[in-house]
Motif scaffolding. Structure first.
Motif, PDB file in Angstrom:
ATOM      1  N   TYR A   1       7.730  20.069 -27.329  1.00 50.48           N
ATOM      2  CA  TYR A   1       6.794  19.905 -26.218  1.00 50.48           C
ATOM      3  C   TYR A   1       5.980  18.633 -26.420  1.00 50.48           C
ATOM      4  O   TYR A   1       5.967  18.058 -27.519  1.00 50.48           O
ATOM      5  CB  TYR A   1       5.860  21.122 -26.088  1.00 50.48           C
ATOM      6  CG  TYR A   1       5.033  21.433 -27.319  1.00 50.48           C
ATOM      7  CD1 TYR A   1       3.730  20.941 -27.463  1.00 50.48           C
ATOM      8  CD2 TYR A   1       5.544  22.235 -28.334  1.00 50.48           C
ATOM      9  CE1 TYR A   1       2.975  21.240 -28.577  1.00 50.48           C
ATOM     10  CE2 TYR A   1       4.792  22.534 -29.458  1.00 50.48           C
ATOM     11  CZ  TYR A   1       3.511  22.038 -29.576  1.00 50.48           C
ATOM     12  OH  TYR A   1       2.766  22.322 -30.706  1.00 50.48           O
ATOM     13  N   ARG A   2       5.321  18.210 -25.354  1.00 50.98           N
ATOM     14  CA  ARG A   2       4.454  17.030 -25.445  1.00 50.98           C
ATOM     15  C   ARG A   2       3.026  17.481 -25.573  1.00 50.98           C
ATOM     16  O   ARG A   2       2.461  18.084 -24.661  1.00 50.98           O
ATOM     17  CB  ARG A   2       4.616  16.122 -24.210  1.00 50.98           C
ATOM     18  CG  ARG A   2       3.639  14.933 -24.202  1.00 50.98           C
ATOM     19  CD  ARG A   2       4.011  13.889 -23.179  1.00 50.98           C
ATOM     20  NE  ARG A   2       5.211  13.187 -23.555  1.00 50.98           N
ATOM     21  CZ  ARG A   2       5.241  12.201 -24.465  1.00 50.98           C
ATOM     22  NH1 ARG A   2       4.126  11.829 -25.084  1.00 50.98           N
ATOM     23  NH2 ARG A   2       6.384  11.593 -24.750  1.00 50.98           N
ATOM     24  N   ASN A   3       2.440  17.158 -26.721  1.00 52.16           N
ATOM     25  CA  ASN A   3       1.038  17.495 -26.985  1.00 52.16           C
ATOM     26  C   ASN A   3       0.184  16.290 -26.590  1.00 52.16           C
ATOM     27  O   ASN A   3       0.304  15.219 -27.196  1.00 52.16           O
ATOM     28  CB  ASN A   3       0.842  17.818 -28.463  1.00 52.16           C
ATOM     29  CG  ASN A   3      -0.523  18.417 -28.760  1.00 52.16           C
ATOM     30  OD1 ASN A   3      -1.473  18.178 -28.022  1.00 52.16           O
ATOM     31  ND2 ASN A   3      -0.632  19.158 -29.832  1.00 52.16           N
TER      32      ASN A   3
ATOM     33  N   GLN B   1       6.597  19.154 -12.945  1.00 58.80           N
ATOM     34  CA  GLN B   1       7.395  19.556 -14.100  1.00 58.80           C
ATOM     35  C   GLN B   1       8.825  19.044 -13.974  1.00 58.80           C
ATOM     36  O   GLN B   1       9.412  18.552 -14.941  1.00 58.80           O
ATOM     37  CB  GLN B   1       7.404  21.074 -14.232  1.00 58.80           C
ATOM     38  CG  GLN B   1       6.052  21.685 -14.558  1.00 58.80           C
ATOM     39  CD  GLN B   1       6.081  23.198 -14.454  1.00 58.80           C
ATOM     40  OE1 GLN B   1       7.133  23.827 -14.526  1.00 58.80           O
ATOM     41  NE2 GLN B   1       4.922  23.810 -14.264  1.00 58.80           N
TER      42      GLN B   1
ATOM     43  N   PRO C   1       0.346  27.686 -26.975  1.00 55.92           N
ATOM     44  CA  PRO C   1       0.441  26.341 -26.400  1.00 55.92           C
ATOM     45  C   PRO C   1      -0.940  25.683 -26.325  1.00 55.92           C
ATOM     46  O   PRO C   1      -1.898  26.301 -25.847  1.00 55.92           O
ATOM     47  CB  PRO C   1       1.009  26.592 -24.995  1.00 55.92           C
ATOM     48  CG  PRO C   1       1.654  27.944 -25.065  1.00 55.92           C
ATOM     49  CD  PRO C   1       0.828  28.733 -26.034  1.00 55.92           C
TER      50      PRO C   1
ATOM     51  N   TYR D   1      14.427  24.723 -20.739  1.00 53.83           N
ATOM     52  CA  TYR D   1      13.018  24.475 -20.483  1.00 53.83           C
ATOM     53  C   TYR D   1      12.340  25.760 -20.023  1.00 53.83           C
ATOM     54  O   TYR D   1      12.961  26.614 -19.380  1.00 53.83           O
ATOM     55  CB  TYR D   1      12.862  23.414 -19.397  1.00 53.83           C
ATOM     56  CG  TYR D   1      13.312  22.037 -19.821  1.00 53.83           C
ATOM     57  CD1 TYR D   1      12.434  21.160 -20.460  1.00 53.83           C
ATOM     58  CD2 TYR D   1      14.616  21.610 -19.582  1.00 53.83           C
ATOM     59  CE1 TYR D   1      12.851  19.896 -20.855  1.00 53.83           C
ATOM     60  CE2 TYR D   1      15.038  20.341 -19.965  1.00 53.83           C
ATOM     61  CZ  TYR D   1      14.152  19.493 -20.600  1.00 53.83           C
ATOM     62  OH  TYR D   1      14.555  18.248 -20.988  1.00 53.83           O
TER      63      TYR D   1
ATOM     64  N   THR E   1       8.059  27.398 -18.962  1.00 57.91           N
ATOM     65  CA  THR E   1       6.709  27.009 -18.572  1.00 57.91           C
ATOM     66  C   THR E   1       5.666  27.950 -19.178  1.00 57.91           C
ATOM     67  O   THR E   1       5.306  28.958 -18.568  1.00 57.91           O
ATOM     68  CB  THR E   1       6.577  26.999 -17.041  1.00 57.91           C
ATOM     69  OG1 THR E   1       7.013  28.278 -16.536  1.00 57.91           O
ATOM     70  CG2 THR E   1       7.463  25.926 -16.438  1.00 57.91           C
TER      71      THR E   1
ATOM     72  N   VAL F   1      -0.427  21.800 -22.204  1.00 60.18           N
ATOM     73  CA  VAL F   1       1.006  22.002 -22.420  1.00 60.18           C
ATOM     74  C   VAL F   1       1.499  23.092 -21.464  1.00 60.18           C
ATOM     75  O   VAL F   1       1.246  24.277 -21.660  1.00 60.18           O
ATOM     76  CB  VAL F   1       1.318  22.389 -23.877  1.00 60.18           C
ATOM     77  CG1 VAL F   1       2.799  22.694 -24.042  1.00 60.18           C
ATOM     78  CG2 VAL F   1       0.903  21.268 -24.816  1.00 60.18           C
TER      79      VAL F   1
ATOM     80  N   ALA G   1       7.821  23.232 -21.985  1.00 61.08           N
ATOM     81  CA  ALA G   1       8.382  23.155 -23.336  1.00 61.08           C
ATOM     82  C   ALA G   1       9.885  23.352 -23.265  1.00 61.08           C
ATOM     83  O   ALA G   1      10.425  23.828 -22.262  1.00 61.08           O
ATOM     84  CB  ALA G   1       7.750  24.213 -24.248  1.00 61.08           C
TER      85      ALA G   1
ATOM     86  N   PHE H   1       9.354  14.737 -25.300  1.00 56.42           N
ATOM     87  CA  PHE H   1       8.349  15.484 -26.052  1.00 56.42           C
ATOM     88  C   PHE H   1       8.061  14.811 -27.393  1.00 56.42           C
ATOM     89  O   PHE H   1       8.900  14.090 -27.923  1.00 56.42           O
ATOM     90  CB  PHE H   1       8.813  16.921 -26.270  1.00 56.42           C
ATOM     91  CG  PHE H   1       9.064  17.686 -24.997  1.00 56.42           C
ATOM     92  CD1 PHE H   1       8.234  17.541 -23.906  1.00 56.42           C
ATOM     93  CD2 PHE H   1      10.153  18.539 -24.874  1.00 56.42           C
ATOM     94  CE1 PHE H   1       8.464  18.225 -22.719  1.00 56.42           C
ATOM     95  CE2 PHE H   1      10.390  19.232 -23.706  1.00 56.42           C
ATOM     96  CZ  PHE H   1       9.543  19.075 -22.624  1.00 56.42           C
TER      97      PHE H   1
END
Length: 290
Positions: free
Chosen positions: A285-287, A62, A95, A135, A137, A99, A102, A80
């Protein structure tokens, strides 16, 4: 950090696995070989703004993702590719699979401006909402409660404005709303609306305080303007003064033209103070599926 060879071995020597049956003595491990890599990893995790957690075994990954995103070269915030926007009310964000990291931004709602009655009265401005960002988690598939505060209503005549509501992202971070400005029956209304503050993010800020109003050179009373929120320009208030510009930006950085967290201006002469602006929550976030 340097390589720590086995105790008594030549520099850069390899470690040997012991085998009693074959008569091979295993290498003796120096304390530095255990301690120093741990400290290096902790430095990376803390440098990314995360709190080391013995129950979480993906923090190094992370941290690398965070630092790589902040270094640039990726699209979106921190690399993201997905943004979620939440306005007033209670919501739940679930989420997606994969994921586990974020970035959130919270603005608390602005307090309402104080009312006024009579020509010689000016209500105080409401306080700006707090701001928190950072950020966090989340756990894939586990819903995260999202609350977005509503702007405090303006006071009528001598009544004070109401406080703005809190905005939050689960237990990860929150931003308190500003308090309402005082109403006035005569003269300048006091106390002014206090600023809300951010809590729990890696970056937390207070909003701007409201303004008490003032008596102009031609003996006209002008109401106090509301305090602005961090990252959002102050929206001009009806007959409001310049207010507290400590956290005033050049323009509205949300791109939503909503002035989140702005405190309401007080009333001048007779009537209602203005309602504070609502809070706002943004998620990035990264999907992996997008």
């Amino acid at each position: 950090m340097k390589y720590n060879q086995p105790v008594g071995a030549d520099e850069d020597a390899s470690y040997v696995t012991g085998n009693a049956g074959a008569g091979i003595q295993g290498s003796q491990v120096p304390a530095e070989a255990i301690e120093q890599p741990q400290r290096e990893i902790i430095n990376v995790i803390e440098g990314a703004g995360l709190d080391p957690n013995g129950a979480e075994l993906s923090q190094l990954l992370q941290a690398i993702q965070i630092i790589a995103g902040l270094a640039g070269g990726n699209t979106g915030v921190g690399g993201f590719n997905t943004t979620r926007t939440y306005k007033t009310g209670s919501h739940v964000w679930t989420p997606p699979n994969g994921v586990t990291l974020a970035f959130g931004i919270c603005w608390g709602a602005g307090g309402g401006g104080g009312g006024a009655t009579g020509k010689g009265a000016a209500g105080a401005g409401g306080g700006g909402g707090g701001f928190a960002a950072g950020y966090f988690t989340p756990t894939p598939g586990s819903g995260v409660s999202i609350i977005v505060g509503q702007g405090g209503k303006g006071g009528y005549r001598t009544s004070a404005g109401q406080a703005g509501g809190l905005s939050s992202i689960g237990a990860f971070m929150s931003a308190l709303g500003g308090t309402g400005g005082a109403g006035s029956a005569s003269g300048v209304g006091r106390p002014i609306g206090k600023a809300g503050k951010g809590i729990g993010g890696q970056f937390n800020q207070y909003g701007g305080w409201g303004e008490p109003g003032y008596l102009s050179a031609n003996n006209a009373y002008f109401s106090g303007n509301g305090g602005s929120a961090f990252g959002s320009t102050r929206m001009p208030g009806s007959l409001g003064g310049t207010g507290d510009g400590n956290f005033r930006a050049s323009d509205d950085t949300t791109g939503l033209d909503t002035y989140p967290g702005q405190g309401g201006a007080g009333a001048s002469n007779n009537g209602y103070g203005l309602t504070g602006h609502d809070g706002l929550v943004l998620l990035f976030y990264r999907n992996p599926t997008e």
